[in-house]
Design a protein around this motif. Structure first.
Motif, PDB file in Angstrom:
ATOM      1  N   PHE A 186       6.825   4.670   6.519  1.00 53.38           N
ATOM      2  CA  PHE A 186       7.009   5.587   5.389  1.00 53.38           C
ATOM      3  C   PHE A 186       7.583   4.816   4.208  1.00 53.38           C
ATOM      4  O   PHE A 186       8.591   4.123   4.341  1.00 53.38           O
ATOM      5  N   GLY A 187       6.917   4.917   3.058  1.00 56.44           N
ATOM      6  CA  GLY A 187       7.388   4.201   1.879  1.00 56.44           C
ATOM      7  C   GLY A 187       7.435   5.091   0.658  1.00 56.44           C
ATOM      8  O   GLY A 187       7.111   6.283   0.727  1.00 56.44           O
ATOM      9  N   THR A 188       7.826   4.500  -0.445  1.00 57.32           N
ATOM     10  CA  THR A 188       7.957   5.288  -1.678  1.00 57.32           C
ATOM     11  C   THR A 188       6.650   5.961  -2.089  1.00 57.32           C
ATOM     12  O   THR A 188       6.669   7.041  -2.658  1.00 57.32           O
ATOM     13  N   ASP A 189       5.526   5.320  -1.796  1.00 57.79           N
ATOM     14  CA  ASP A 189       4.251   5.855  -2.287  1.00 57.79           C
ATOM     15  C   ASP A 189       3.412   6.573  -1.236  1.00 57.79           C
ATOM     16  O   ASP A 189       2.324   7.077  -1.562  1.00 57.79           O
ATOM     17  N   GLY A 190       3.864   6.586   0.010  1.00 60.31           N
ATOM     18  CA  GLY A 190       3.069   7.251   1.024  1.00 60.31           C
ATOM     19  C   GLY A 190       3.434   6.807   2.416  1.00 60.31           C
ATOM     20  O   GLY A 190       4.480   6.171   2.633  1.00 60.31           O
ATOM     21  N   MET A 191       2.580   7.130   3.347  1.00 53.95           N
ATOM     22  CA  MET A 191       2.855   6.832   4.747  1.00 53.95           C
ATOM     23  C   MET A 191       1.581   6.335   5.414  1.00 53.95           C
ATOM     24  O   MET A 191       0.476   6.779   5.083  1.00 53.95           O
ATOM     25  N   LEU A 192       1.743   5.428   6.367  1.00 50.89           N
ATOM     26  CA  LEU A 192       0.640   5.011   7.219  1.00 50.89           C
ATOM     27  C   LEU A 192       1.071   5.260   8.658  1.00 50.89           C
ATOM     28  O   LEU A 192       2.196   4.925   9.037  1.00 50.89           O
ATOM     29  N   SER A 193       0.187   5.846   9.449  1.00 55.02           N
ATOM     30  CA  SER A 193       0.551   6.110  10.830  1.00 55.02           C
ATOM     31  C   SER A 193      -0.553   5.642  11.756  1.00 55.02           C
ATOM     32  O   SER A 193      -1.725   5.590  11.372  1.00 55.02           O
TER      33      SER A 193
ATOM     34  N   ALA B 191       0.803  -1.233   0.000  1.00 53.09           N
ATOM     35  CA  ALA B 191       0.000   0.000   0.000  1.00 53.09           C
ATOM     36  C   ALA B 191       0.831   1.276   0.000  1.00 53.09           C
ATOM     37  O   ALA B 191       0.349   2.333  -0.410  1.00 53.09           O
TER      38      ALA B 191
ATOM     39  N   GLU C  91       4.854   4.948  12.658  1.00 56.44           N
ATOM     40  CA  GLU C  91       4.740   5.491  11.305  1.00 56.44           C
ATOM     41  C   GLU C  91       5.542   4.644  10.340  1.00 56.44           C
ATOM     42  O   GLU C  91       6.727   4.395  10.564  1.00 56.44           O
TER      43      GLU C  91
END
Lengths: 335, 335, 335, 335
Positions: B245-252, B143, B243
């Motif tokens: 953090f990846g190439t396409d976005g972040m989930l926290s 994701a 948190e």
């Protein structure tokens, strides 16, 4: 020494009946003795999962010795009869709303059961929602000074089936009634009702001469203004929110999502997951706390809240809203 | 036809033992057969509330026929012995972390139990937290593209008693170990550890030659950077955030409060209530889901996760963090 | 009677030069007298829009009578020369960071300008961001007790062009230096630096022997721990956040979006818009407030903050971070 | 080649006049030529700060050659006269709301100015608020499908002085009128109005036969329901929020605080600072954008929005709300 368990029977093995059955079965101090449903297969299914006994005929429930109370989650037209018989047998009653769609029938029922001093609780479960209950308790404790305005937003994720709507008594008696009770949870004495209904998206509902959307304004006896916003559908799920505004500040409760996870990407930021889809999920805790309260009333004899009279009051307001939506006039409530 | 219930015994009637006991007792598919504790009064109390049988001597547990598994929630020094004996008796094991504070003891234990093919699960309950688990599953599903950075904030509301700290093995082995496992939940293969410890408020902890605060940096084998921030106290409660953090976005995932109520007044706005106070409340659901997973492994023979080896790996990282905090050097992890 | 306007000249008509030119032109108490740039077309463009005069040769600036100060926004290699000459001419200086990439050159420059008592301000504009400045002021005022931990997240939306990176001095001296100054805004006295760099997505940056991601840990002289998280890219925009954690609580500043609008639909809820895209937007107010502060220093003779020495200190920390990332060792800072 | 600047005169040097004066003075393409106010000291003060010329008599404004337009920010009773004279002189007009409190006077004014084809813009500045404007543009673009419900919350931080209230025309014409225009920004064609007013805290306002709180419900011609909630006071500052609910989702705009800083401590978490205190701060950007729009209309001849007719429509709705609050009946709007 532990107290003996409270022994309950359940009427109805439908969606709400299943919620009550599961909660009763999981409650450490309650035994689910019987599940009564003329649709006996449903009752048996539920009985298998909860150690209760399935019966077809309500009479078997009333014949059962040592029962403490009943939970009535059967169809609305059965409520008054079952409640009356339960009261006559000295059984405590937790009855799902509404008591009945007809106010005269409801008032006759009140007359009938008032001679039996059994605890009667109405299933306005939202009073037990931890979020709304916390606000109500804080308002009661003076946390925002004097309550001046109350805003309730209440939208279902999607309309019930056409047949349900047809028999529902209309949006005010079926759906708004929960919000009217919520208004009375904060402001018991409502003196005026004004309502506007609308048909903005559902041809089905229009054909049934019902509204798919509505706005209701109430006035409390101290001048408080209450606004209720209803819709029979909501693209982002079950929308259940409340704001209490007072002289010293405001308390609000937003919606509840399954997790506190937030998403950030190129298209947007801080996105929360979809909200809990409907009342079974959103009010799961409320149903459990409601059962606790019912058990407490049975054990202590403390008066039930919400009471039968709260059910009456909510129906009177719903009827007034329906009238106002038709006539375009504010309806005065005389208590 | 329903499956027969899984039969479990519990070692330890302390704080965590009580959590497990309550969850086992409430689980529809599990029986709590025995509670073993040399402090027999604690075991009896718990037994009274859960239908289990209280015993003093672990030997009674191992003598019990038809047992499926044990949950080890007794003090750390007993873990290896109980785990080894359980495995030898063919019993599945759910063991609270840490296995032991000494890595050699842990590795010997692994040797010993590896010959018995019983399910062994380590009690890193946070993997089952719905918020963190949702993020991990989404990351796994791509994701946010490739995971690049992981930030874990983990602060206890207040330090444990001095005696607890003294026997804890230090902040890295006692507290950070949970966060190290959380890091490995996302990035199993950690190759470098760097840590800084600090003493900023507790004289007690300083006197015990332990840190009251720490920052740990990990490097994953694909270059991922992980940051863990720890403190033994936190004025606003139990601070547990993450948190990804990846190439396409972040989930926290932020913290969890008791309600979604917000307060607005002259001094501030949108104020949420205090967070759930500590792990018993914050991870209540995680403990229940952990038990579900353990039961599933017992029934299906599926491999347990987190496994014994996850416990070993977390301890190795904790030891590396302790070493790095002392030497000021990054420690390489060889697998 | 109003004070005479402060008369400033600007070096550099690039991206940052344009920001300063616009702010000076809009400032009620400042006149933008000249814009100097060997790329004279850029200077002329800017002069047209701001009533300033475009010149090619810096000497014309230093020949201008009645000038109060200069803003240096030309390329880094020109900073030391222009700053030295401005100081020699008694002109106040606001110089963009970094002073120079080479610490010896910087220290020589300090030597040279120290004999001239002109106000010198370093362009660490983030100190003037209203969000971060509010936190710093509250921390200073004791709002969270003793500061214990500081977390800074700083990610650029996308890497600068390869040529920029190649000449940038590396991530620590080019990008982290802002965060190192932010750390010093809260904790001026940093005693240890540890850093880990990583290459997780950019082949370009790897080929330039630079890192695309980094984590930096600092220790303050009172034991405070600072964590800085950097990335050269960020899918959801410019990620600039800060958390200050103390004995009595925490203050945090999240990102800033263009509006407070939130979106709710079937795929998610409470979604905020993308964040302000990059520093020109995010720190627009900071640049204006920085100019106010510079004007104030010119008028009052109050010491500038951030000062030349703050520029030196940040560079020393950046060098230490680069060293630590190479050696894997914590670097001690001696002041 | 740049266009010549737009030359404007301003009537009124009070609170709103000062906002307009500052915006005009700071606007790169506009000159503030004159400020007219019989209270000449106020005009002079403002003139000193903005390079305009202070005059006492409006006639001097109308005698000025080469003027492009006027901004009318003088007291309400002067609006119609000044607007009529400006139109007769061929000057563009930006007039603060309301045009007049009397609908007949307003309609006569419309008659009078309609023969002069000058741009006339009504100062419903909230249409230019970036948050509300963003929602309106998205709704217009179909982002939430068909608009079904609109909720506007609008509370002043504290009541204006008694004298102001006494001359205000009442809550609906003075305060709600902004919200009625906001409703029309989304749903231009309103067909029904229902209102309830209340007196819950202010004896002053009660004595003036005005309401201190009100709820207004509107119906759009496509069945849309609009709810407006008003209060003359609000403990937590200026409460200006909006929700647009449609078939496919919802867009909301909450309040705006000075910073995005959040506070966490033992008493609560995630606390935002107080909101921007009142309209000067909250709508600062809206006033600037409104001026841009006015200048654009002057230069291009594009029709103004909001127009004079928008001012008429809002007053008609306000009158209907006042009538409904008195009679308890829904009032039909005929266009």
């Amino acid at each position: 020494m532990p107290q003996p368990k409270v022994r309950l029977a359940l009427f109805g093995s439908g969606r709400i009946g299943q919620v009550h059955a599961a909660n009763i079965a999981a409650h450490p101090n309650v035994d689910l003795v019987m599940i009564a449903d003329p649709f006996i297969d449903g009752a048996r299914d539920l009985a298998d999962r909860t150690n209760g006994r399935a019966v077809e005929d309500p009479a078997e429930v009333f014949a059962e010795p040592d029962l403490d109370g009943v939970v009535i989650a059967s169809p609305t037209p059965t409520h008054v009869d079952l409640m009356s018989r339960a009261a006559a047998h000295g059984l405590a009653v937790l009855c799902e709303k509404p008591i009945d769609l007809d106010i005269d029938t409801v008032l006759e029922c009140r007359e009938r059961i008032s001679s039996h001093s059994v605890p009667v609780m109405l299933g306005f479960n939202r009073r037990f929602d931890p979020h709304f209950a916390s606000i109500q308790a804080q308002v009661e404790a003076g946390a925002i000074g004097t309550l001046e305005q109350l805003l309730i937003t209440s939208r279902d994720p999607a309309p019930a089936p056409r047949e349900y709507i047809a028999a529902s008594g209309g949006i005010f008696r079926d759906m708004t009634i929960h919000d009217l009770d919520m208004a009375r949870f904060f402001i018991p004495d409502i003196v005026e009702v004004s309502a506007m209904g609308a048909n903005v998206y559902s041809d089905d509902i229009r054909e049934l001469n019902d509204f798919d959307s509505a706005t209701i304004t109430l006035r409390g006896s101290k001048g408080e203004l209450v606004t209720i916003t209803n819709s029979r559908h909501c693209a982002f799920g079950y929308d259940q929110r409340l704001e209490a505004f007072g002289t010293d500040g405001m308390l609000s409760a937003g919606n509840v999502a399954k997790t506190v996870v937030r998403r950030y990407d190129a298209s947007g930021t801080e996105e929360a997951p979809p909200y809990l889809p409907f009342f079974l999920e959103r009010y799961a805790q409320a149903y459990r706390t409601e059962l606790d309260a019912f058990v407490h009333c049975i054990r202590t004899g403390d008066p039930c809240s919400p009471s039968f009279d709260d059910g009456v009051a909510a129906l009177i307001l719903a009827n007034a809203a329906a009238e106002s939506a038709t006539t375009g006039r504010t309806v005065a409530i005389t208590s």
